[in-house]
Design an enzyme around this catalytic site. Structure first.
Site, PDB file in Angstrom:
ATOM      1  N   LYS A 132       0.842  -1.206   0.000  1.00  0.00           N
ATOM      2  CA  LYS A 132       0.000   0.000   0.000  1.00  0.00           C
ATOM      3  C   LYS A 132       0.875   1.254   0.000  1.00  0.00           C
ATOM      4  CE  LYS A 132      -1.763   1.633   4.094  1.00  0.00           C
ATOM      5  NZ  LYS A 132      -1.495   3.059   4.227  1.00  0.00           N
ATOM      6  N   ASN A 133       1.908   1.256   0.861  1.00  0.00           N
ATOM      7  CA  ASN A 133       2.708   2.475   1.015  1.00  0.00           C
ATOM      8  C   ASN A 133       3.655   2.732  -0.148  1.00  0.00           C
ATOM      9  OD1 ASN A 133       1.383   2.870   3.369  1.00  0.00           O
ATOM     10  ND2 ASN A 133       3.119   2.434   4.726  1.00  0.00           N
ATOM     11  N   CYS A 151     -10.596  17.179  11.024  1.00  0.00           N
ATOM     12  CA  CYS A 151     -10.068  16.124  10.158  1.00  0.00           C
ATOM     13  C   CYS A 151      -8.682  15.728  10.660  1.00  0.00           C
ATOM     14  CB  CYS A 151      -9.985  16.679   8.740  1.00  0.00           C
ATOM     15  SG  CYS A 151      -9.132  15.628   7.614  1.00  0.00           S
ATOM     16  N   ARG A 163      -1.856  15.876  11.985  1.00  0.00           N
ATOM     17  CA  ARG A 163      -0.512  15.352  11.757  1.00  0.00           C
ATOM     18  C   ARG A 163       0.298  16.419  11.024  1.00  0.00           C
ATOM     19  NH1 ARG A 163      -1.563   9.166  10.014  1.00  0.00           N
ATOM     20  NH2 ARG A 163       0.605   9.210   9.416  1.00  0.00           N
ATOM     21  N   ASP A 186       4.168   0.438  11.921  1.00  0.00           N
ATOM     22  CA  ASP A 186       2.946  -0.202  11.427  1.00  0.00           C
ATOM     23  C   ASP A 186       2.812  -1.655  11.901  1.00  0.00           C
ATOM     24  OD1 ASP A 186       2.252   2.119  10.193  1.00  0.00           O
ATOM     25  OD2 ASP A 186       2.759   1.487   8.164  1.00  0.00           O
ATOM     26  N   ARG A 236      -8.814  -0.505   4.811  1.00  0.00           N
ATOM     27  CA  ARG A 236      -7.943   0.498   4.189  1.00  0.00           C
ATOM     28  C   ARG A 236      -6.631  -0.123   3.721  1.00  0.00           C
ATOM     29  NH1 ARG A 236      -6.265   4.739   8.034  1.00  0.00           N
ATOM     30  NH2 ARG A 236      -4.738   4.812   6.367  1.00  0.00           N
TER      31      ARG A 236
END
Ligand code: UD1
Length: 420
Positions: free
Chosen positions: A24-25, A117, A122, A305, A397
């Site tokens: 994904k990344n 949001c 971040r 992660d 996700r």
């Protein structure tokens, strides 16, 4: 109202083979980089996950043409807009990758950060400082950030922290800048190396990726290209975590152990076994885990992660383990849920002390973020009795059909729609 939950009955060993898809990344920044040329860019072996779907929506909203052929995503055309629509920017942290690509391609980008949001919470200072070093102007309004530059210039940029996203954004901006950019203190993640491989195929001149000094020599027009992203080391590590707690033997087809040293090493012990074979690896565990002390950090250290999936293993390991989180603040949302399952965890600052002597049992659990959710699934697969995990949309996700992955390996897990 209908809601999806994962219903998991723990305690079954896992056996078989699972395919590890593109990370994904790596896929997300590659899709952003495809805006740097109107020619077709094909990203192969993409996972079917909602972060990728959302990124495709962002690209479409900006005016790019997208074709999906199975797992290939082909992006062509030029972005006609420079504004990332607020609802998409809010849904997806990764829309920040559009900053570098759009600034380079269109000379302007507006990223909405509506109140409340998470994207706004971040910080983006490392990205924005870098753009400013390259001559961009940055304006902050109440609900958006506007970056613009008539012409980006190569610059020497020192990152105060090896931010993955900032390194990727600055590389993307630098490929179209005038002159040479040096990114000092760059992040070294394999996903960045994978992105650079794509940019180089497109005609960019970049060296030093995978080291703390990345040098980019700005070029003019870029060509189309086809790329296969690196395999997802976090998905591979999550499956290893489940095998570690349940016991069993699983082949991770397509996984690349060469970039997984820090992921793999805490799993290795007297009761686990890892065999690598061309383009694959097989992990075996008898489910008897020993305590470990782990600290997250930028690559090549243990990835943040993997923190939650590995903490699930620590709950099953005999003795006292520790998990120190140094990358993100406040990344322990799964701890309270693990405690509901009987885990004995004490938090002190950025460190979790996990006493693995407690028996883990099923419970009603709620995922509050992607990796935390994956950690709960791992914990529930090993626990005695039944668990339910809500918040499945977070897990979707980054994990393609997590229930199917573990069911195919023998886990008792099903996706159910319940009325609440
Ligand atoms: C990427 C990954 C994410 C992973 C993270 C760390 C993608 C799509 N996401 O996120 O899965 O958990 O790397 O490996 O690739 N920071 C600042 N200022 C900035 C940028 C970052 O203070 O301008 C801080 C962050 O708040 C965080 C740390 O730096 O504490 C690391 O963040 P970063 O490496 O940028 O993570 P992401 O690129 O967002």
């Amino acid at each position: 109202m209908k809601r999806e939950i994962l219903r998991i009955r723990g305690g079954r060993p896992l056996f078989g083979r699972t395919e590890i898809r593109g990370a994904k990344n790596a896929v997300l920044p590659m899709l952003a980089a495809s805006l740097l040329t109107p020619e077709p860019v094909t990203v192969r072996n993409c996972p079917f996950i909602t972060d990728v779907d959302d990124m495709v929506c962002v690209l479409r909203a900006l005016g790019a043409d997208i074709e999906r052929r199975g797992r290939d995503i082909i992006v062509s055309g030029s972005p006609s807009l420079t504004e990332i629509p607020p609802h998409l920017a809010c849904a997806m942290r990764s829309s920040v990758f559009m900053l570098g690509a759009l600034l380079a391609e269109r000379g302007e980008v507006r990223l909405f950060t509506p109140g409340g949001c998470r994207i706004g919470a971040r910080p983006l200072d490392i990205h924005l400082d870098g753009f400013m070093r390259m001559g961009a102007k940055v304006e902050f309004a109440e609900d958006y950030i506007l970056c613009h530059a008539e012409k980006l210039r190569g610059a020497e940029i020192v990152l105060r922290y090896p931010s993955v996203g900032a390194t990727e954004n600055l590389v993307m901006a630098a490929v179209k800048a005038e002159g040479i950019t040096r990114i000092i203190g760059a992040a070294r993640e394999p996903e960045i190396v994978s992105l650079v491989r794509l940019l180089r195929k497109m005609g960019a001149e970049i060296s030093g990726e995978g080291t703390p000094l990345v040098t980019v020599c700005g070029t003019g027009a870029l060509d189309g290209a086809t790329v296969t992203p690196v395999p997802d080391r976090i998905v591979a590590g999550t499956v290893m975590a489940a095998v570690a707690v349940c016991g069993g033997r699983v082949e991770l087809s397509g996984a690349d152990s060469s970039s997984m040293g820090a992921v793999i090493s805490p799993f290795l012990g007297a009761h686990t076994f890892l065999v690598e074979h061309g383009g694959s690896m097989t992990f075996e565990s008898d489910g008897m885990l020993s305590s470990t002390d782990v600290c997250t950090g930028p690559y090549p250290l243990f990835p943040t992660d993997m923190q939650a999936p590995f903490m699930a293993c620590q709950c099953y390991a005999s003795g006292m383990s520790t998990m120190r989180e140094t990358v993100f603040e406040d990344r322990f949302s799964h701890v309270g849920e693990l405690v509901k399952m009987g885990a004995k965890i004490a938090l002190a600052g950025n460190t979790a002390f996990v006493d693995g002597s407690a028996g883990m049992h099923g419970a009603e659990l709620r995922a509050a973020d992607l990796r935390g959710g994956a950690g709960l699934v791992v914990a529930a697969l090993g626990a005695e009795g039944e668990s339910s995990v809500s918040g499945v949309r977070y897990i979707d996700r980054g994990y393609e059909n997590i229930e199917e992955t573990f069911r195919n390996l023998g886990g008792n897990i099903a996706l159910e729609s319940v009325t609440v």
